[in-house]
Scaffold this motif. Structure first.
Motif, PDB file in Angstrom:
ATOM      1  N   ALA A  74       1.043  -0.901   0.007  1.00  0.00           N
ATOM      2  CA  ALA A  74       0.085  -0.126   0.020  1.00  0.00           C
ATOM      3  C   ALA A  74       1.325   1.385   0.118  1.00  0.00           C
ATOM      4  CB  ALA A  74      -0.648  -0.096   1.261  1.00  0.00           C
ATOM      5  N   ALA A  98       2.157   1.500  -3.439  1.00  0.00           N
ATOM      6  CA  ALA A  98       1.302   1.904  -3.846  1.00  0.00           C
ATOM      7  C   ALA A  98       1.177   3.470  -3.654  1.00  0.00           C
ATOM      8  CB  ALA A  98      -0.776   1.920  -3.643  1.00  0.00           C
ATOM      9  N   THR A  99       1.102   4.100  -2.588  1.00  0.00           N
ATOM     10  CA  THR A  99       1.045   5.830  -3.164  1.00  0.00           C
ATOM     11  C   THR A  99       2.045   6.182  -3.855  1.00  0.00           C
ATOM     12  OG1 THR A  99      -0.132   5.344  -0.649  1.00  0.00           O
ATOM     13  CG2 THR A  99       1.313   7.057  -1.421  1.00  0.00           C
ATOM     14  N   CYS A 100       3.295   5.971  -3.380  1.00  0.00           N
ATOM     15  CA  CYS A 100       4.516   6.593  -3.970  1.00  0.00           C
ATOM     16  C   CYS A 100       4.293   6.842  -5.580  1.00  0.00           C
ATOM     17  CB  CYS A 100       5.921   6.019  -3.583  1.00  0.00           C
ATOM     18  SG  CYS A 100       6.370   5.374  -1.984  1.00  0.00           S
ATOM     19  N   VAL A 101       4.145   5.414  -6.048  1.00  0.00           N
ATOM     20  CA  VAL A 101       3.455   5.402  -7.477  1.00  0.00           C
ATOM     21  C   VAL A 101       2.242   5.767  -7.851  1.00  0.00           C
ATOM     22  CG1 VAL A 101       2.796   3.650  -8.924  1.00  0.00           C
ATOM     23  CG2 VAL A 101       4.231   2.751  -7.371  1.00  0.00           C
ATOM     24  N   ALA A 102       1.245   6.363  -7.113  1.00  0.00           N
ATOM     25  CA  ALA A 102       0.307   7.400  -7.397  1.00  0.00           C
ATOM     26  C   ALA A 102       0.824   8.496  -7.753  1.00  0.00           C
ATOM     27  CB  ALA A 102      -0.505   7.463  -6.428  1.00  0.00           C
ATOM     28  N   VAL A 103       1.706   9.234  -7.344  1.00  0.00           N
ATOM     29  CA  VAL A 103       1.915  10.441  -7.154  1.00  0.00           C
ATOM     30  C   VAL A 103       3.382  10.520  -7.746  1.00  0.00           C
ATOM     31  CG1 VAL A 103       3.717  12.090  -5.806  1.00  0.00           C
ATOM     32  CG2 VAL A 103       2.068  10.997  -4.731  1.00  0.00           C
ATOM     33  N   ASP A 152       4.633   7.893 -10.109  1.00  0.00           N
ATOM     34  CA  ASP A 152       5.303   7.320 -10.779  1.00  0.00           C
ATOM     35  C   ASP A 152       6.334   6.130 -11.990  1.00  0.00           C
ATOM     36  OD1 ASP A 152       4.141   4.767 -13.379  1.00  0.00           O
ATOM     37  OD2 ASP A 152       3.682   6.247 -14.401  1.00  0.00           O
ATOM     38  N   ARG A 196      -2.380  -3.226  -8.497  1.00  0.00           N
ATOM     39  CA  ARG A 196      -4.354  -3.363  -7.736  1.00  0.00           C
ATOM     40  C   ARG A 196      -4.602  -2.182  -7.400  1.00  0.00           C
ATOM     41  NH1 ARG A 196      -5.084  -7.514  -4.311  1.00  0.00           N
ATOM     42  NH2 ARG A 196      -5.458  -6.825  -2.688  1.00  0.00           N
ATOM     43  N   LEU A 197      -3.421  -1.097  -6.459  1.00  0.00           N
ATOM     44  CA  LEU A 197      -4.313   0.402  -6.138  1.00  0.00           C
ATOM     45  C   LEU A 197      -3.719   0.819  -6.930  1.00  0.00           C
ATOM     46  CD1 LEU A 197      -3.494  -0.528  -2.939  1.00  0.00           C
ATOM     47  CD2 LEU A 197      -5.252  -0.631  -3.316  1.00  0.00           C
ATOM     48  N   SER A 198      -2.896   1.245  -7.702  1.00  0.00           N
ATOM     49  CA  SER A 198      -2.672   2.389  -8.435  1.00  0.00           C
ATOM     50  C   SER A 198      -1.792   1.790  -9.996  1.00  0.00           C
ATOM     51  CB  SER A 198      -1.511   3.561  -7.579  1.00  0.00           C
ATOM     52  OG  SER A 198      -0.173   2.223  -7.314  1.00  0.00           O
ATOM     53  N   TYR A 199      -1.130   1.192  -9.820  1.00  0.00           N
ATOM     54  CA  TYR A 199       0.107   1.546 -11.627  1.00  0.00           C
ATOM     55  C   TYR A 199       0.578  -0.113 -11.567  1.00  0.00           C
ATOM     56  CZ  TYR A 199      -3.832   5.227 -12.609  1.00  0.00           C
ATOM     57  OH  TYR A 199      -4.072   5.808 -12.897  1.00  0.00           O
ATOM     58  N   GLU A 245      -1.322  11.296 -10.494  1.00  0.00           N
ATOM     59  CA  GLU A 245      -2.679  10.409 -10.410  1.00  0.00           C
ATOM     60  C   GLU A 245      -3.305  10.312  -8.588  1.00  0.00           C
ATOM     61  OE1 GLU A 245      -4.866   9.354 -12.612  1.00  0.00           O
ATOM     62  OE2 GLU A 245      -3.809  10.613 -13.939  1.00  0.00           O
ATOM     63  N   HIS A 288      -5.413   7.779  -7.162  1.00  0.00           N
ATOM     64  CA  HIS A 288      -4.970   6.007  -6.248  1.00  0.00           C
ATOM     65  C   HIS A 288      -4.137   6.196  -5.000  1.00  0.00           C
ATOM     66  CE1 HIS A 288      -7.065   5.548 -10.318  1.00  0.00           C
ATOM     67  NE2 HIS A 288      -6.062   4.285  -9.943  1.00  0.00           N
ATOM     68  N   ALA A 332      -8.970   0.660  -5.269  1.00  0.00           N
ATOM     69  CA  ALA A 332      -8.435   1.804  -6.379  1.00  0.00           C
ATOM     70  C   ALA A 332      -9.348   2.618  -5.865  1.00  0.00           C
ATOM     71  CB  ALA A 332      -8.073   0.733  -7.124  1.00  0.00           C
TER      72      ALA A 332
END
Lengths: 399, 399
Positions: free
Chosen positions: A318, A321-326, A328, A354-357, B244, B247, B260
């Motif tokens: 999770a 996922a947050t880091c990826v959302a910011v 990527d 699943r949560l982001s990218y 994004e 997410h 998500a």
DNA sequence: CGCTTATGTTAGGCATGTTAACAAACAAAA
DNA sequence: TTTTGTTTGTTAACATGCCTAACATAAGCG
């Protein structure tokens, strides 16, 4: 922008190296010994230009002939490497448990290396670390040989946020404490950098992120930290706080109030073990004494340990996922005591996707040397930039 | 790296402009009309060099004399601007409710402008948007005058993640749907960019982030989005998913499983109003019909509305804190229907600083034009790069 | 021992900038 | 109205840093 286009040597500055000579020196430093034809092919420089560039550099002592290289046919080519006057750098990892020091040439030939284990753990940089740095540096000084050439830069990796002068509030980081006992030589570039950022640099040049322009190095152990590399450059942030993912808002849910640094305590090793031991059942055998035992049990197939590890991996997923959302980054390298466990590898990227990218996740393999290798690299780069910007100034350096 | 140092014109390419001519053209495009002495002072170029550069550019029609400028003393200087052959660009904001189109010269002189309101709201890009873009583009084509010069680039801002060919998975973004009805002219640079990223670009050049190298533009309205500018460059990410923030893992708390896109639905306007109306008490007067009414009530001092706004501001503050913890941009510009409310301004930075690190927070003032201005800028930059890289190719363009 | 091939140097040229000196155009002072 | 000093723009001569072409040198190989 000023003077960026100018062709003439600035009257104030000493005559500097030609662009081709600088490029040649850079590749010699970055890629190690090479022949003129090799460098010429790499940089698309003609043989006369290579001649001139090498002449400049050799005259200054920045490069030296170190051998010859015979192809299958034809005359043999001279082999060059960074020379005596290129000098050396001192890199220090001023960690909370160890002080690691490396002395090396700009092109990464190790000249000297020391490690000092601190008597007790220090969660924040304090005077004891400063003392240890001063002692190690002095000891390294005593070992110095004339053949090393001049000292060109000192780099120190700190387990703290580092603020560059001119951006943000330097006072808030307490980074001055480093200098209570340690006094760096004046007139010498001193590079301070956060230790996680240094590890990221090491991953980029020597680790599993080799050659990657964009990735995040995420360290998970007692504390949380991230080193962010975008476009081949470290992202530091206005307050030097980029990558301080221990301050991601947590808990973050309807009706809950987040608290500063809460996710760091929640995902840190201590809280993890507390949760695990609190839920450990009688019939599960001996409880693990620390995180590495927990992961060892899980690796051996222990059901309850596996379950705990899976849950932790989901929490980490999770976070990723947050880091990826910011940002990527496309690639995440996991480091730190817990982060390097291969048991995280299936879960973390799956949850992040699943949560982001989608993101590639790899485990760091550099181990505890990552930080000192990274700061060494940064110091060497800084030293090189200094040499390139005023190439003629070779006399006043300390031998 | 290849050929980066070479001084000779590549045999394959047509003779290009000198570096100084390119620089002169760039500043004329970026800063608008200027005299030779002005540009020379800015770029540190000598008068003979300025002469040569202007000669090159004028001969190609890339610049033209547009007047004279008289100082307090001495001979008057000729005033130049981007010329006929520099051409123009078409910028389209293919939004979910409107299609906005601007035709302008590279140096931002507006030639034509159209706005089309879509019959119904589309949360995702679909064929109706494609049709509207095609129609607006055709209509603009019909208006074209010879004096505009050649069309040099088309930029389209999309309310969707945009993936550049070669990085990430293009198929997953459905961005091809744009071309179901709209067929861009071949042999012309086409720039696709996420609309939030475009707004960030506009803030950097024309808005409250003017001149800032590092900042985050955070849009809060029906949906969530962020445009991230670091080192003066947009951060796009491997999957075009940087920014994004809808997410970001949410809910994120012990015992809760994130889902998500959940934070986007939670912080979005619809869920906000649901929460507000669900808790609206009888004696609080008429309930607000939408978010803008809610914020108007709060601005007028309505206690219950103020309380709801404060709670929402705290949620946004936590979100901003997370972004600061990851990239520490130093400046956050709030945009979007809800984000521009001045009522957020005290709470958001206070919460961000408490949870993570200090950050300046400003409200966007560009309004609904931000996106089209941003994509216009990107298209103009792309057009300029094209001109600079093959300066001699001026004949085969469509008039 | 020449032939082929690769490496390195010398000579000459060209692109792109510079400074110095001059010519032109203007405002303000004489 | 003329003179004077300032700013703009051009011309001439030169500097730098790269190039190509041609030559010199050094190696393996038949």
């Amino acid at each position: 922008m000023k003077a960026a286009l100018s062709n003439h040597p600035s009257p104030a500055l000493r005559p500097s190296l030609t662009a081709s000579a600088q490029a040649v020196f850079r590749t010699l430093v970055a890629d190690g010994p090479a022949t003129r034809p090799q460098i010429g092919a790499l940089l698309d420089l003609s043989r006369p230009t290579m001649s001139a560039a090498m002449g400049e550099l050799e005259r200054l002592g920045f490069v030296e002939k170190v051998g010859e290289s015979q192809g299958s046919l034809g005359r043999k080519a001279a082999l060059y490497r960074a020379g005596h006057e290129a000098g050396h750098v001192v890199a220090v990892d001023a960690g909370s448990t160890h002080v690691r020091l490396r002395v090396s040439t700009l092109d990464r030939r190790l000249l000297h290396s020391r490690t000092y284990r601190l008597p007790s753990n220090h969660k924040v940089m304090d005077e004891e670390i400063s003392l240890a740095v001063a002692e190690e540096f002095e000891a390294a000084n005593a070992e110095r040989e004339p053949a090393w050439g001049p000292l060109r830069a000192i780099g120190i990796a700190l387990p703290a946020r580092v603020v560059r002068p001119g951006s943000g509030d330097t006072a808030s980081t307490r980074q001055d404490r480093l200098f209570t006992h340690f006094t760096p030589p004046p007139d010498l570039p001193l590079i301070l950098e956060n230790n996680v950022n240094c590890a990221a640099v090491a991953e980029r040049f020597y680790g599993v992120a080799r050659g990657e322009e964009d990735f995040a190095y995420i360290q998970i152990g007692l504390k949380l930290g991230m080193g962010l590399m975008l476009g081949g450059r470290l992202v530091r942030g206005r307050n030097g706080a980029a990558g301080e993912i221990g301050h991601i808002a947590f808990p973050l849910a309807p009706g809950l109030s987040p608290a500063a640094g809460e996710i760091e305590t929640y995902l840190g090793t201590e809280a993890l073990m507390e949760r695990v031991l609190g839920a450990w059942s009688e019939d599960a055998g001996a409880a693990p004494a620390d995180a590495s035992e927990l992961f060892a049990l899980a690796a051996a197939g222990h059901v309850q340990a596996l379950d705990a590890v899976r849950r932790h991996a989901e929490d980490i997923g999770a976070l990723v996922a947050t880091c990826v959302a910011v940002v990527d980054p496309g690639l995440v390298v996991l480091g730190g005591g817990v982060g390097t466990s291969p048991l995280l590898l299936p879960t973390v990227p799956e949850l992040a996707a699943r949560l982001s990218y989608p993101v590639t996740v790899r485990s760091s393999t550099l181990g505890s040397d990552a930080t000192v290798l990274g700061i060494e690299r940064l110091a060497a780069e800084q030293a090189m930039e200094g040499l390139m910007s005023d190439g003629a100034r070779t006399e006043n350096s300390s031998h």
